[in-house]
Every structure is written in C-alpha cells, then in structure tokens.
Design a protein around this motif. Sequence first.
Motif, short mmCIF file in Angstrom:
data_model
loop_
_atom_site.label_atom_id
_atom_site.label_comp_id
_atom_site.label_asym_id
_atom_site.label_seq_id
_atom_site.Cartn_x
_atom_site.Cartn_y
_atom_site.Cartn_z
N GLU A 1 0.82 -1.20 0.00
CA GLU A 1 0.00 0.00 0.00
C GLU A 1 0.86 1.26 0.00
N LEU A 2 1.96 1.23 0.73
CA LEU A 2 2.88 2.37 0.74
C LEU A 2 3.46 2.62 -0.64
N LEU A 3 3.85 1.54 -1.33
CA LEU A 3 4.40 1.68 -2.67
C LEU A 3 3.37 2.26 -3.63
N VAL A 4 2.13 1.79 -3.53
CA VAL A 4 1.08 2.31 -4.39
C VAL A 4 0.88 3.80 -4.15
N ARG A 5 0.87 4.20 -2.89
CA ARG A 5 0.68 5.62 -2.56
C ARG A 5 1.83 6.47 -3.10
N LEU A 6 3.05 5.97 -2.98
CA LEU A 6 4.20 6.71 -3.47
C LEU A 6 4.16 6.84 -4.99
N LEU A 7 3.82 5.75 -5.66
CA LEU A 7 3.72 5.78 -7.11
C LEU A 7 2.65 6.76 -7.57
N LEU A 8 1.52 6.72 -6.89
CA LEU A 8 0.40 7.58 -7.27
C LEU A 8 0.73 9.05 -7.03
N THR A 9 1.33 9.34 -5.89
CA THR A 9 1.68 10.72 -5.58
C THR A 9 2.71 11.26 -6.56
N GLY A 10 3.72 10.46 -6.86
CA GLY A 10 4.75 10.89 -7.80
C GLY A 10 4.20 11.16 -9.18
N TYR A 11 3.33 10.26 -9.64
CA TYR A 11 2.77 10.42 -10.98
C TYR A 11 1.85 11.64 -11.05
N ARG A 12 0.97 11.76 -10.06
CA ARG A 12 -0.01 12.85 -10.09
C ARG A 12 0.63 14.22 -9.90
N SER A 13 1.71 14.29 -9.12
CA SER A 13 2.30 15.59 -8.82
C SER A 13 3.40 16.00 -9.80
N LEU A 14 4.07 15.03 -10.42
CA LEU A 14 5.21 15.35 -11.27
C LEU A 14 4.99 15.03 -12.74
N VAL A 15 4.55 13.83 -13.02
CA VAL A 15 4.50 13.36 -14.42
C VAL A 15 3.22 13.79 -15.12
N ARG A 16 2.09 13.50 -14.50
CA ARG A 16 0.82 13.76 -15.18
C ARG A 16 0.60 15.24 -15.52
N PRO A 17 0.92 16.18 -14.61
CA PRO A 17 0.71 17.59 -14.98
C PRO A 17 1.48 18.00 -16.24
N LEU A 18 2.69 17.47 -16.40
CA LEU A 18 3.47 17.78 -17.59
C LEU A 18 2.85 17.14 -18.83
N MET A 19 2.46 15.88 -18.71
CA MET A 19 1.86 15.18 -19.85
C MET A 19 0.57 15.84 -20.29
N PHE A 20 -0.23 16.31 -19.32
CA PHE A 20 -1.54 16.84 -19.65
C PHE A 20 -1.47 18.25 -20.23
N THR A 21 -0.28 18.83 -20.30
CA THR A 21 -0.13 20.11 -21.00
C THR A 21 0.07 19.91 -22.50
N GLN A 22 0.29 18.66 -22.92
CA GLN A 22 0.57 18.35 -24.32
C GLN A 22 -0.65 17.75 -24.99
N ASP A 23 -0.65 17.75 -26.31
CA ASP A 23 -1.73 17.14 -27.07
C ASP A 23 -1.91 15.69 -26.67
N ALA A 24 -3.15 15.29 -26.43
CA ALA A 24 -3.43 13.97 -25.87
C ALA A 24 -2.91 12.83 -26.76
N GLU A 25 -3.18 12.91 -28.05
CA GLU A 25 -2.76 11.82 -28.93
C GLU A 25 -1.24 11.80 -29.11
N GLU A 26 -0.63 12.97 -29.19
CA GLU A 26 0.82 13.02 -29.37
C GLU A 26 1.54 12.44 -28.16
N VAL A 27 1.13 12.82 -26.96
CA VAL A 27 1.82 12.32 -25.78
C VAL A 27 1.56 10.83 -25.60
N HIS A 28 0.38 10.39 -25.98
CA HIS A 28 0.09 8.94 -25.93
C HIS A 28 1.08 8.17 -26.80
N GLN A 29 1.27 8.66 -28.02
CA GLN A 29 2.17 7.97 -28.93
C GLN A 29 3.61 8.05 -28.44
#
Length: 363
Positions: A6-34
């Motif tokens: 559970e700790l690992l899941v929380r760490l993974l989720l926090t890291g993704y939501r706070s660092l990775v996802r905000p950056l990805m969601f600033t880009q075109d959805a299909e382009e970043v997917h590819q």
Amino acid sequence: MISSDELLVRLLLTGYRSLVRPLMFTQDAEEVHQHVITLLSELPDPVLEQIQKYLGERSQPISVAGIDFPGRVGVAAGLDKDGTAARAWGALGFGFAELGTVTAHAQPGNRQPRLFRLPHSRAIINRMGFNNSGVEALAAKLEQWGVRRANNALDYPVGVSIGKTKVTPLDQATDDYLHSLRAIAPYADYIAINVSSPNTPGLRSLQDRDALDDLTTALVATAAELNPRNPVPIFVKLAPDLAPYDLDGIIGVCEEAGISGLIATNTTTAREYLHPSELHLANQAGGLSGAPLTRKALRTVESIASQTDLPIMGVGGIMTPTDAQSFFDAGASLVQVYTGFIFNAVALVRGINTLTYPDRARR
C-alpha cells in the motif's frame, strides 16, 4: 499500519499525479500517448527486467477459457493498437494485454483532433476510428518477437481485438473479420470481436441478433477449422448502451455460437456524470471512457453474470483498485484498464494486483 504494498502504491500515485501527469496533460493527448508508447517500446531488456523486479509483481493467477493468466488486470484494447509496446506490459505488472483494435486493411482512422481529455471528470472522449497498420503488420511484429499462441514469449497471454475496416460494406463485414482472424490466430491467445465501438459508422448494428449470429457462428467455425483440436478462444466486446432486452438476446446468441467469453464494456455515447466545467465537451462525437462510465459498465457486468456462466472481462471506468474489486465482486474474472492507466499509471496496476479476488475461474 499500512502494508509495504500500500505504501508503494501511494508513493507511485503521488509521484505520478504531482510530477509526471501535470506535464503530460499540457501536451496534445494523442501526441503524448504515442510518445509514451514509443518510449515503452524502446526500453532495453535490462531496464524492463529492473522495472518488473520492483513493479511487475502479479498475484493470484487464474485460468479463463483455457488460458492461464498470471495476473487479473490487463491492457484494454486501444491503448496499444499496433502492439508497439507489447514487450513492456508484463514488466509494468499487467497479466495480459489486448492489442488492437486491428482491421483487415491498414487505415488512418478519423480526422484529428480525435482524442480529448476531461481531467475534472477523470474521463476521455475519443473518436479514433480504428487507426492501425493492419492485421498483417501486427502479425509480422509478433512473428519477429517469436510469439506464438500459448508459448508465453512475452510473459503474458496476448489477446488481439479485431474490427471491421471502415470502407468495407456492412454486408461484407463477416469476410473482413474472417480475414483478420486467419491472419492473427497463430499468434493470439484469444481473439476479441469488436462490434461495439461507436467510432466506425454502422459497426454497432453488428450487435443486432441476426448479424451477430452470422458473424460469431462464422468466426467460431473458422477458428475450429484452423485448429480442430484447440480452437483459439473468441470473446465478444459489448457496448454499455444496450437495452436489457438486446443484451439478453446477445448473450443467448453468444452461448449458442460457442463464444468463449464476453468483454464488458466498450465506451459509451452517453454524456452522464461530467464535471460542470467540462460540459462544453459533451458535444464532441465519440466514445466516453473513464469515471463517468463506471456505474454503467458495472451494471452491465452484473446483468451478464446473472444470466450466463460465460467468463467476463470487466472494463470501463476502472479508475481505482476499489473499482476493480467491484467488478470482480459483480462477476468479472478479469479486468482491463485504459483511461484509469492514463490517469493513475502503474499505481493503479499495482493496486489491483494487491487485491484479494473471489474465485471466479470459468470454463
């Protein structure tokens, strides 16, 4: 006291939501997917081995339709249409992957833009239109990697979703699907028949009883001709927008034809439960996936499970491990994720892999 999982899941989720996802969601959805799919495809084996060591643990394997699944959460069709990242999915903790949807002939899909994020609704609208390089291209890719049905070359079972080529007339749809079946059957552990995407004109009419009866009967018979001793299992993927009477009839058709299981559900054409700030996107054509679909997909799984012993793969709005647990409790033997993975990445997969599942192994 929380567990290490559970700790690992929380760490993974926090890291993704706070660092990775905000950056990805600033880009075109299909382009970043590819870009992400390409990145995963280029990871070398030593890196994949390390990722699997720390993130790829799967639990409670299950046998469904004669297939041994090392884990119960899989990649939903559409996430990796051409199988580009197929080598990586097992390392991320997935117990199987459904590649595609592929068609008999390569096609570009619908005009861009065709993929829209709704972050406040935790949803996606897409009208991709089965953009893919064709079934032969996927077969060649799997051939290159040494994949054969049941040989576990990728460390998980490979499903392939097949659909109708857009330019193929509806009265020739069966031949179109049969072409894809023959091309990919030597490589796939199961075949999913996509007759429920809202993004190919007329496709959902193939869920009508007579049309579906003709299609499923032909595909099951051809699978038996290709491998009389052990035909490839065939699943049918259903829309969440079916009326109860139509769903009842479809289940009967699938049982009569010898279909191995059902996948519930595809995206919805409804626009319920959107966040008020994103209602302006409701008029975008296409299928809606993510959190607004959860209740409708879950009700479909419950309805199917109450009427048949056919195995069910639950998909549609599985955004959290709790959602996945609800699908298992409703009667699904396996679940698939797409939009939930976009919003929560490997934390979702890891979280689902830590669940305690009911014993729902089916024939």
